[in-house]
Scaffold this motif. Structure first.
Motif, PDB file in Angstrom:
ATOM      1  N   THR A  43       0.838  -1.191   0.000  1.00 53.11           N
ATOM      2  CA  THR A  43       0.000   0.000   0.000  1.00 53.11           C
ATOM      3  C   THR A  43       0.873   1.242   0.000  1.00 53.11           C
ATOM      4  N   GLY A  44       0.403   2.262  -0.730  1.00 51.83           N
ATOM      5  CA  GLY A  44       1.146   3.515  -0.769  1.00 51.83           C
ATOM      6  C   GLY A  44       2.532   3.325  -1.342  1.00 51.83           C
ATOM      7  N   SER A 255      -5.515   3.098  -7.938  1.00 54.21           N
ATOM      8  CA  SER A 255      -4.524   4.072  -7.482  1.00 54.21           C
ATOM      9  C   SER A 255      -5.097   5.109  -6.524  1.00 54.21           C
ATOM     10  N   GLU A 257      -9.056   5.491  -5.793  1.00 54.22           N
ATOM     11  CA  GLU A 257     -10.358   5.271  -5.181  1.00 54.22           C
ATOM     12  C   GLU A 257     -10.300   4.204  -4.090  1.00 54.22           C
ATOM     13  N   TYR A 258      -9.623   3.103  -4.380  1.00 55.48           N
ATOM     14  CA  TYR A 258      -9.480   2.042  -3.390  1.00 55.48           C
ATOM     15  C   TYR A 258      -8.247   2.325  -2.540  1.00 55.48           C
ATOM     16  N   THR A 259      -7.898   1.339  -1.693  1.00 58.97           N
ATOM     17  CA  THR A 259      -6.632   1.444  -0.978  1.00 58.97           C
ATOM     18  C   THR A 259      -5.503   1.461  -1.997  1.00 58.97           C
ATOM     19  N   PRO A 260      -4.672   2.502  -2.020  1.00 60.39           N
ATOM     20  CA  PRO A 260      -3.661   2.633  -3.094  1.00 60.39           C
ATOM     21  C   PRO A 260      -2.784   1.390  -3.237  1.00 60.39           C
ATOM     22  N   ASN A 261      -2.780   0.854  -4.441  1.00 59.77           N
ATOM     23  CA  ASN A 261      -1.957  -0.314  -4.744  1.00 59.77           C
ATOM     24  C   ASN A 261      -1.271  -0.039  -6.084  1.00 59.77           C
TER      25      ASN A 261
END
Length: 291
Positions: A43-44, A255, A257-261
């Motif tokens: 993440t991030g 990138s 909207e969801y948890t950044p992946n």
């Protein structure tokens, strides 16, 4: 070698090296960096190297598979429709006997330079449940009940295809119109003397002469459709559900909207590269066989 000649050589190399440096910095380096990121997960910015795991994940990701299906539906239906309409308008607006050609050409090309946000709002108004389009269709008894353009999965796809076709038909028409004006009128005159009809001239002269341009617009349209983002994002938001979500929109969702992946998003972005290469190779192959 004199001093003046050496200065010219250095100046020539300067004009070559500076653009090359910018291309490497802003094109090739991001591509390489994106591929390197696609080999990581997390993440991030907290990424761990996982090799090809992200690419293996693509085959089991139902959201990605749905996005690919939606994108290819737009590709299969929209590109042929747009090319046919662009050819029709280019031939029509190339007629010497047509008055106000400049005005008509401008009107057909105008959607390509229209503000995306403005035309998206207009389309949402026109195709709303009580919008102008439904009212016209009901007035002429084509439908009994309003069509849920924005709420039905099938009609939402139709709306996206209509919007893309409306926006880019005029853009492709300009290429065909320019190519038509470079065809020797004597070829058509000879065909008319030999008794060829307008339809025969179109299929036997116009289409073969425009084949390189048709191939070019087909490839550029393929790339644009596989990268389609603006219309689904602004018209339907990818909905209803994921009915109009495209690959590019899915990358955006991964990138931002969801948890950044970012690692998995980069892997999805490289799937577009693969699809573009495959489809472009097929189109080049078909074009070469017909040449």
């Amino acid at each position: 070698m004199g001093k003046l000649q050496r200065n010219r050589v250095w100046m020539s190399w300067t004009f070559v090296l500076i653009p090359t440096l910018f291309i490497i910095t802003f094109y090739f380096y991001p591509m390489i960096q994106a591929f390197w990121i696609s080999l990581h997960t997390g993440t991030g910015v907290n990424l761990d190297f996982t090799g090809l795991d992200n690419y293996r994940r693509l085959f089991n990701d139902q959201a990605f598979i749905t996005a690919v299906k939606n994108t290819f539906i737009f590709f299969i239906f929209q590109i042929p429709l747009m090319i046919i309409l662009a050819l029709f308008f280019s031939v029509l607006l190339n007629q010497k006997t047509l008055h106000f050609k400049g005005v008509f050409r401008t009107l057909v090309f105008l959607p390509a330079i229209t503000s995306l946000v403005a035309y998206s709002l207009i389309f949402r108004y026109l195709f709303s449940n009580d919008g102008v389009v439904n009212q016209i269709l009901m007035f002429f008894n084509f439908i009994d009940d309003p069509i849920f353009w924005l709420g039905d999965p099938f009609w939402a796809k139709v709306l996206i295809i209509i919007a893309i076709t409306w926006r880019w038909t005029g853009y492709n028409m300009i290429f065909y119109l320019s190519a038509l004006q470079n065809i020797d009128p004597g070829i058509y005159e000879a065909a008319r003397i030999d008794g060829a009809s307008a339809v025969q001239q179109f299929f036997k002269i116009t289409i073969p002469m425009l084949r390189p341009v048709i191939l070019f617009t087909s490839i550029t349209s393929t790339i644009g459709t596989l990268q389609l983002f603006d219309e689904p994002m602004n018209l339907t938001g990818g909905g209803p559900g994921n009915a109009t979500t495209t690959i590019s929109q899915y990358i955006y969702n991964l990138s931002f909207e969801y948890t950044p992946n970012f690692g998995y998003a980069a892997a999805v972005s490289y799937s577009i590269v693969v699809f573009v290469l495959i489809l472009s190779a097929i189109q080049f192959r078909v074009g070469r066989e017909r040449k």
